[in-house]
Design an enzyme around this catalytic site. Structure first.
Site, PDB file in Angstrom:
ATOM      1  N   TYR A 296     -18.486  10.411  36.663  1.00 17.02           N
ATOM      2  CA  TYR A 296     -19.479  10.448  37.675  1.00 17.02           C
ATOM      3  C   TYR A 296     -19.848   9.000  38.475  1.00 17.02           C
ATOM      4  CZ  TYR A 296     -19.933  15.562  36.522  1.00 17.02           C
ATOM      5  OH  TYR A 296     -19.257  16.467  36.793  1.00 17.02           O
ATOM      6  N   GLY A 297     -19.270   7.972  38.256  1.00 24.21           N
ATOM      7  CA  GLY A 297     -19.651   6.678  38.307  1.00 24.21           C
ATOM      8  C   GLY A 297     -20.766   6.026  38.159  1.00 24.21           C
TER       9      GLY A 297
END
Length: 330
Positions: A56-57
């Site tokens: 998720y970044g």
């Protein structure tokens, strides 16, 4: 906020988990300041369960900073398995990648342990025994408290549980899967399996990527929603004629009840065998709207109508076996 036991484990999690995929996500997410404010508001509301993933970044980094001084109050769940690089060991649930992924998540989250470590999907290229052995090692080393599965077919989940039992290894305590008024397919095989085997159920995408918020209708582009960012294959599961018809019915029922479509959809989750529902927000207004769903009681007639409109059609062997079982009870 109500706390629920996660399966038969000793872990207790809040009815709503705060999903953090939007944190720091470009284009459709929210910046770090907003993300941290969302975490603090959620904790102030009585929530204790944060869900993130290594893919998720910058989400894990932001969650780590948001929890400074608050870590002991929170059940932190993260996931690994999806590609985080182009190398052969930058993906999957093999020993090399899982151990590396766990260490990286611990560093980003600024914590010594993960409360719930979940494999993000069933990896067909790695023997289940190798994955479970690695997760068992991480538990025994104190880096992970509990392990969970996400996005597994029912027979593969049962195989994993049987493998753990046969080898005396840690077993999954939960399954995380997509579940909402449009996608109810887990009711066929998964939910009965979870009940029988004592696993908790964590529902993701309870608003069907925005389809159940009242903002999307047939012919309208889903701007500013997760649906607009989804892969075509995932999009097709909810953005179809049946999905639009259910979304319209939810809007109608919510109007009758005097709440928002999102609140009705989230309140519906509490009527189902769901341990925790993952809510996601990009703004404080969205989070407040979601939290308000905890106060909504759905009348029986509205529940019955929603079930009529969204329930699964009969299928083999389920329908056949229900008939056979009814004969046995005569």
């Amino acid at each position: 906020m109500e706390l629920c036991q996660l399966g038969r484990s000793g872990l207790y999690v809040s009815r709503f988990a705060l999903g953090t995929m939007t944190f720091g996500m470009k284009d459709w997410g929210c910046d770090e300041e907003t993300s941290i404010a969302l975490v603090h508001r959620y904790l102030d509301a009585g929530g204790n369960f944060l869900d993130t993933a290594d893919v998720y970044g910058s989400s894990e980094d932001i969650v780590g900073r948001a929890l400074k001084g608050r870590r002991h109050r929170v059940v932190v769940a993260t996931k690994a398995g999806l590609p985080v690089g182009r190398g052969p060991h930058d993906k999957g649930t093999g020993r090399l990648h899982l151990r590396r992924a766990c260490e990286n998540s611990l560093r980003r989250l600024q914590t010594d342990y993960l409360d719930l470590y979940q494999v993000h999907f069933d990896d067909p290229t790695t023997p289940i025994a190798e994955t479970l052995d690695t997760l068992d090692d991480l538990v025994r080393e104190g880096k992970v408290r509990y392990i969970g599965a996400s996005n597994f077919q029912a027979y593969r989940l049962m195989k994993a549980l049987a493998t753990s039992d046969a080898r005396g290894k840690e077993r999954f305590v939960s399954l995380q899967g997509q579940y909402n008024l449009i996608v109810r397919t887990l009711e066929r095989e998964h939910l009965p399996l979870l009940e029988e085997e004592g696993l908790g159920f964590i529902a993701w995408s309870p608003l069907a990527a925005g389809m159940l918020t009242g903002k999307i209708s047939a012919g309208a582009e889903p701007e500013g929603t997760r649906l607009g960012q989804r892969e075509v294959e995932l999009d097709a599961l909810v953005r179809n004629d049946r999905g639009f018809a259910i979304a319209a019915a939810v809007v109608k029922a919510a109007t009758e009840l005097g709440c928002t479509p999102a609140q009705l959809s989230l309140a519906w989750q509490s009527t189902r065998p769901v341990t925790a529902t993952i809510i996601g927000a990009r703004t404080m207004a969205q989070l407040e709207d979601n939290l308000a769903a905890l106060t909504i009681a759905i009348p029986e007639e509205i529940l019955a109508e929603l079930d009529r409109l969204t329930g699964l059609p009969d299928e083999y062997p389920g329908a056949f076996l229900r008939t056979m079982h009814s004969w046995l009870r005569r």
